[in-house]
Design a protein around this motif. Structure first.
Motif, PDB file in Angstrom:
ATOM      1  N   ASP A  51       0.832  -1.209   0.000  1.00 18.34           N
ATOM      2  CA  ASP A  51       0.000   0.000   0.000  1.00 18.34           C
ATOM      3  C   ASP A  51       0.863   1.254   0.000  1.00 18.34           C
ATOM      4  O   ASP A  51       0.494   2.267  -0.616  1.00 18.34           O
ATOM      5  N   ALA A  52       2.005   1.199   0.669  1.00 18.19           N
ATOM      6  CA  ALA A  52       2.924   2.338   0.666  1.00 18.19           C
ATOM      7  C   ALA A  52       3.486   2.563  -0.738  1.00 18.19           C
ATOM      8  O   ALA A  52       3.602   3.712  -1.202  1.00 18.19           O
ATOM      9  N   VAL A  53       3.837   1.485  -1.434  1.00 19.02           N
ATOM     10  CA  VAL A  53       4.326   1.614  -2.806  1.00 19.02           C
ATOM     11  C   VAL A  53       3.207   2.127  -3.713  1.00 19.02           C
ATOM     12  O   VAL A  53       3.453   2.922  -4.633  1.00 19.02           O
ATOM     13  N   ALA A  54       1.971   1.698  -3.447  1.00 17.05           N
ATOM     14  CA  ALA A  54       0.838   2.154  -4.242  1.00 17.05           C
ATOM     15  C   ALA A  54       0.619   3.658  -4.089  1.00 17.05           C
ATOM     16  O   ALA A  54       0.162   4.324  -5.024  1.00 17.05           O
ATOM     17  N   LEU A  55       0.936   4.207  -2.916  1.00 18.48           N
ATOM     18  CA  LEU A  55       0.844   5.660  -2.733  1.00 18.48           C
ATOM     19  C   LEU A  55       1.795   6.392  -3.677  1.00 18.48           C
ATOM     20  O   LEU A  55       1.455   7.459  -4.209  1.00 18.48           O
ATOM     21  N   VAL A  56       2.970   5.818  -3.896  1.00 17.35           N
ATOM     22  CA  VAL A  56       3.910   6.406  -4.850  1.00 17.35           C
ATOM     23  C   VAL A  56       3.323   6.354  -6.260  1.00 17.35           C
ATOM     24  O   VAL A  56       3.460   7.295  -7.051  1.00 17.35           O
ATOM     25  N   CYS A  57       2.630   5.249  -6.570  1.00 20.70           N
ATOM     26  CA  CYS A  57       1.990   5.136  -7.877  1.00 20.70           C
ATOM     27  C   CYS A  57       0.859   6.159  -8.035  1.00 20.70           C
ATOM     28  O   CYS A  57       0.614   6.650  -9.138  1.00 20.70           O
ATOM     29  N   LEU A  58       0.175   6.463  -6.943  1.00 22.13           N
ATOM     30  CA  LEU A  58      -0.843   7.521  -6.994  1.00 22.13           C
ATOM     31  C   LEU A  58      -0.203   8.855  -7.378  1.00 22.13           C
ATOM     32  O   LEU A  58      -0.732   9.586  -8.227  1.00 22.13           O
ATOM     33  N   VAL A  59       0.936   9.155  -6.771  1.00 22.76           N
ATOM     34  CA  VAL A  59       1.654  10.386  -7.115  1.00 22.76           C
ATOM     35  C   VAL A  59       2.104  10.346  -8.572  1.00 22.76           C
ATOM     36  O   VAL A  59       1.981  11.326  -9.309  1.00 22.76           O
TER      37      VAL A  59
END
Length: 444
Positions: A51-59
């Protein structure tokens, strides 16, 4: 020096979605192992690394599609998801439900970041997916003979105790449901299906016949009949495509992907034909009749009582999904929807219909055989499965939809007829045909 730094940034921005998909896949396909051992070792925070890596993908999604490409569609999709999370907060009534809904939607942005990229170019990711296929098979066979320590294991998430959910399309509670390393039989079968579909594209026909047969047997052991039907159908179509002349294979694959959207209408056809038919417990058709009479209709009955305007606008992210079931005072109204398109419409309303029209339109210009293959798989699989949990399920769906944001696809639809292709499209098409060849080379 500045040029080198820009190149490094570009490399990271291109590969972060592959890292996210890889860690999500490892976590979810081996969810039983991961949950059990991270819990007993008091390392629960590791569960949230994807989920933390997915936050980077959101950015990355915001920077790539909204800031740089100035995509109106990307902006509207992001805005719709944000508004739906806010609406879901007021609908479901708790902050935990809103946080769970936000976390639930993060994999969507990972999938969208694969826009304009061929999945076949991610060699290391393909190796992870292939390993997931082999290990998922082993996990199912092991649980046939050994009781794994994570079976029935309960864990806490956002203050709620969770456990593997029940399976549909099984004869009854007396059947043995093998859950593999995923600790959920439906998801064990799903990961076998998806990882086989992706891996099969680059493999020989002999490999597909051998491991396809093994995969079918493993899915039979999980008792997931939805997955069994889709896997058998996919294997049959794969063999048919391999027998076609090489020049017509890609057009056939794209045609199959386009026709798979007709699966969206299947639940409504079933409701029209069999609504009101009494379901007899512990029979083959019990769960599908339960869907027809309850799963696909009751949510709309409850929504008309709780929020009539929601029939048009949707009732917000998380409603009639696990955030409502686990974290909301409206849990008594929760119904297992068991269909991705119905469940997503309940959350997002008519804007989701408009989005799907654009997804269908973009498929005409798609050149990545992996995404076209996944479109067929997810459209067939989600007839009877909501597929929002685990997160990898939603991620795979978003990946297959990702070409909707492609400027290349939009331009090709505007500037060429059905009989002509741009140079870039021709390159993509030739690659896709080669990957689907009878004896395609293995990735390096």
């Amino acid at each position: 020096m500045d040029r080198i730094q820009r190149q490094q940034i570009t490399v990271v921005s291109v590969s972060i979605e592959a890292i996210a998909l890889g860690v999500y896949l490892i976590r979810d396909a081996f969810g039983g192992v991961m949950r059990y051992y991270t819990s007993i070792m008091h390392l629960d925070a590791l569960w949230y690394i994807p989920d933390a890596v997915a936050l980077v993908c959101l950015v990355q999604f915001i920077l790539q599609f909204i800031v740089r490409q100035r995509s109106v569609l990307a902006f509207l999709v992001l805005l719709q998801i944000i508004l739906s999370i806010v609406l879901g907060y007021f609908m479901l009534g708790t902050a935990n439900a809103a946080m769970s809904s936000f976390k639930m939607m993060l994999p969507v942005f990972v999938g969208f970041c694969f826009c304009d990229a061929s999945l076949g170019s991610y060699r290391r990711l393909l190796a992870v997916i292939a390993a997931t296929f082999y290990l998922s098979l082993i996990g199912v066979f092991l649980t046939k003979f050994y009781v794994m320590p994570w079976v029935g294991f309960k864990y806490e998430s956002f203050g709620a105790v969770r456990e593997a959910g029940r399976l549909w399309w099984a004869y009854g509670a007396d059947d043995q449901r093998l859950m593999g390393f995923a600790a959920d039989n439906t998801m064990a079968a799903f990961f076998i299906l998806v990882s086989f579909a992706i891996t099969s594209i680059r493999k020989s026909t002999i490999w597909n016949l051998a491991f396809g047969s093994i995969a079918v047997y493993a899915v039979v052991l999980t008792t997931s009949k939805t997955t069994l039907i889709v896997l058998a159908f996919y294997l049959l179509l794969l063999l048919v495509v391999r027998m076609l002349p090489e020049s017509s294979r890609f057009a056939t694959v794209r045609g199959i992907a386009l026709w798979s959207f007709a699966a969206i209408l299947v639940p409504f056809l079933m409701i029209w034909i069999a609504s009101g038919t009494v379901a007899v417990p512990h029979t083959t058709l019990f769960s599908i009749l339960d869907r027809i009479n309850n799963s696909w209709q009751l949510p709309f009955v409850y929504l008309s009582q709780l929020m009539p305007i929601g029939l048009i606008t949707g009732c917000g992210a998380g409603c009639f999904n696990y955030p409502q079931q686990l974290f909301s005072p409206l849990a008594s109204y929760w119904v297992p929807v068991d269909n991705f398109y119905i469940g997503t419409y309940l959350m997002f309303g008519l804007p989701f219909v408009a989005f799907m029209v654009l997804v269908f339109r973009a498929t005409f210009a798609a050149t990545d055989v992996y995404k076209l293959t996944l479109l067929f798989v997810v459209n067939m699989f989600t007839i009877t499965v909501l597929n929002y949990g685990p997160a990898s399920g939603l991620l795979i769906i978003a990946l297959s939809f990702s070409e909707v944001f492609s400027r290349k696809a939009a331009g090709s639809l505007h500037h060429r007829g059905a009989a002509s292709l741009s140079d870039r499209d021709l390159v993509g098409r030739k690659k896709a045909v080669r990957y689907f060849g009878a004896d395609a080379p293995r990735p390096a």
